[in-house]
Design an enzyme around this catalytic site. Structure first.
Site, PDB file in Angstrom:
ATOM      1  N   LYS A  54     -26.641  -1.727 -50.859  1.00  0.00           N
ATOM      2  CA  LYS A  54     -25.400  -1.711 -50.066  1.00  0.00           C
ATOM      3  C   LYS A  54     -25.549  -2.561 -48.806  1.00  0.00           C
ATOM      4  O   LYS A  54     -24.596  -3.228 -48.387  1.00  0.00           O
ATOM      5  CB  LYS A  54     -25.021  -0.269 -49.719  1.00  0.00           C
ATOM      6  CG  LYS A  54     -24.486   0.492 -50.912  1.00  0.00           C
ATOM      7  CD  LYS A  54     -24.481   1.998 -50.732  1.00  0.00           C
ATOM      8  CE  LYS A  54     -24.202   2.672 -52.081  1.00  0.00           C
ATOM      9  NZ  LYS A  54     -24.515   4.098 -52.112  1.00  0.00           N
ATOM     10  N   GLN A  98     -25.131   9.081 -48.386  1.00  0.00           N
ATOM     11  CA  GLN A  98     -25.801   8.823 -49.669  1.00  0.00           C
ATOM     12  C   GLN A  98     -26.185  10.153 -50.329  1.00  0.00           C
ATOM     13  O   GLN A  98     -26.780  11.024 -49.696  1.00  0.00           O
ATOM     14  CB  GLN A  98     -27.042   7.950 -49.444  1.00  0.00           C
ATOM     15  CG  GLN A  98     -27.754   7.528 -50.706  1.00  0.00           C
ATOM     16  CD  GLN A  98     -26.914   6.619 -51.606  1.00  0.00           C
ATOM     17  OE1 GLN A  98     -26.141   5.804 -51.128  1.00  0.00           O
ATOM     18  NE2 GLN A  98     -27.048   6.785 -52.906  1.00  0.00           N
ATOM     19  N   ASP A 121     -16.136   6.311 -50.171  1.00  0.00           N
ATOM     20  CA  ASP A 121     -16.600   6.806 -51.469  1.00  0.00           C
ATOM     21  C   ASP A 121     -15.465   7.487 -52.243  1.00  0.00           C
ATOM     22  O   ASP A 121     -15.574   7.709 -53.441  1.00  0.00           O
ATOM     23  CB  ASP A 121     -17.705   7.858 -51.258  1.00  0.00           C
ATOM     24  CG  ASP A 121     -19.094   7.337 -51.558  1.00  0.00           C
ATOM     25  OD1 ASP A 121     -19.228   6.425 -52.389  1.00  0.00           O
ATOM     26  OD2 ASP A 121     -20.052   7.871 -50.954  1.00  0.00           O
TER      27      ASP A 121
HETATM   28  N1  GUN Z   1     -25.492   8.544 -55.143  1.00  0.00           N
HETATM   29  C1  GUN Z   1     -25.308   8.130 -56.409  1.00  0.00           C
HETATM   30  N2  GUN Z   1     -24.098   7.589 -56.548  1.00  0.00           N
HETATM   31  C2  GUN Z   1     -23.492   7.657 -55.349  1.00  0.00           C
HETATM   32  C3  GUN Z   1     -22.228   7.244 -54.845  1.00  0.00           C
HETATM   33  O1  GUN Z   1     -21.373   6.709 -55.554  1.00  0.00           O
HETATM   34  N3  GUN Z   1     -21.993   7.499 -53.542  1.00  0.00           N
HETATM   35  C4  GUN Z   1     -22.894   8.099 -52.752  1.00  0.00           C
HETATM   36  N4  GUN Z   1     -22.565   8.340 -51.488  1.00  0.00           N
HETATM   37  N5  GUN Z   1     -24.071   8.491 -53.161  1.00  0.00           N
HETATM   38  C5  GUN Z   1     -24.367   8.270 -54.466  1.00  0.00           C
END
Ligand code: GUN
Length: 282
Positions: A54, A98, A121
């Site tokens: 990211k 996360q 998200d």
């Molecule tokens: N962990 C695995 N997939 C995701 C996601 O799409 N968003 C977040 N925040 N954490 C994750």
């Protein structure tokens, strides 16, 4: 031979478009770049890899970004304070906690604290509800990435039998809702589904988000089906793979995603789109 749904390529193009848009709006009258704040609690190795990805995406798109790293024993109060500080900061467009959080922290309770206008998200109940009724502000990144990839390759959804495997809040449920909104006829299958093959063999579009290597074999797939593999597993050989036995399914499918290089990069590009949207809209 199936056409490979090249998510890595499409995601790269989307990120370039985002970068162009950011540069254009900065040249017009936007005072600052889009900003994403990521909160990473603990040392989960997979999460660290995802967060680094990211960070790179933000750089490519011309966003500013920070990762707030908190120790694994962080309490509820500290995490809430961190989220609230970002909620109150007008220089922050998107907030991403996360997942998974370390044991002891209630994930969905924490995610509810994120301001819905910064919830890139799309995990906040308000945003989840808006997706469910078909008036979304944000769309969750993975299902949004699947829909975009289908669109980019001109694959129609209306009237098709769409079968989604996995009913998670992050992927399966919103995936079923987006396919429904696109006029697909959707079956949402899961670990308790009886006679799973009867569903998968009838699928024009099969989306698998289970997390079980080798789950989908050629005999379970309809001739010329579109096969989308959302999962990311480690196979017996230690290599990354999805749910689909790619080697046997690919010759039978009309379109198929690779793993890696399919939905993973699309998910990340859609996160960047959501940050861009937050920056533009709010
Ligand atoms: N962990 C695995 N997939 C995701 C996601 O799409 N968003 C977040 N925040 N954490 C994750």
């Amino acid at each position: 031979m199936a056409v490979i749904l090249d998510g890595a390529k499409v995601a790269g193009e989307i990120k370039q478009e985002i970068r162009k848009k950011v540069d254009m709006l900065l040249e017009a009258d936007y005072a600052r770049r889009p900003h994403l704040s990521v909160i990473l609690v603990g040392e989960n190795p997979a999460s660290q890899v995802y967060v680094r990805g990211k960070e790179r995406d933000c750089q490519e798109c011309g966003f500013s970004q920070e990762t707030i790293r908190l120790p694994a024993d962080t309490g509820r109060g500290t995490l809430l304070d961190t989220i609230n500080r970002l909620n109150d900061n007008p220089g922050v467009d998107g907030i991403l906690v996360q997942l998974p959080l370390p044991k002891g922290l209630d994930e969905w309770a924490m995610l509810e604290e994120i301001l819905p206008t910064k919830d890139v998200d799309c995990f906040h109940p308000l945003n989840v509800g808006k997706v469910a009724i078909g008036t979304p502000e944000f769309v969750p990144c993975t299902p949004k990435g699947v829909m975009r990839l289908l669109l980019e390759y001109g694959i129609p959804v209306a009237g098709k039998n769409c079968v989604v495997l996995g009913r998670s809040n992050i992927v399966g449920k919103p995936m079923a809702q987006l396919l429904t909104a696109a006029d697909g006829t959707v079956s949402l299958c899961h670990s308790k589904t009886e006679n799973l093959e009867a569903f998968t063999r009838n699928a024009d579009i099969l989306v698998s988000a289970v997390g079980k290597a080798g789950l989908i074999t050629a005999d379970m797939v309809k001739e010329s089906a579109v096969v989308v593999d959302v999962a990311m597993n480690r196979g017996a050989d230690g290599k990354l793979c999805g749910d689909v036995d790619f080697k046997s399914v690919e010759p039978k499918a009309s379109y198929i995603t690779p793993v890696p290089g399919g939905i993973g990069p699309m998910t990340r590009a859609m996160l960047m789109e959501n940050v861009l949207r937050a920056w533009e809209a709010f």
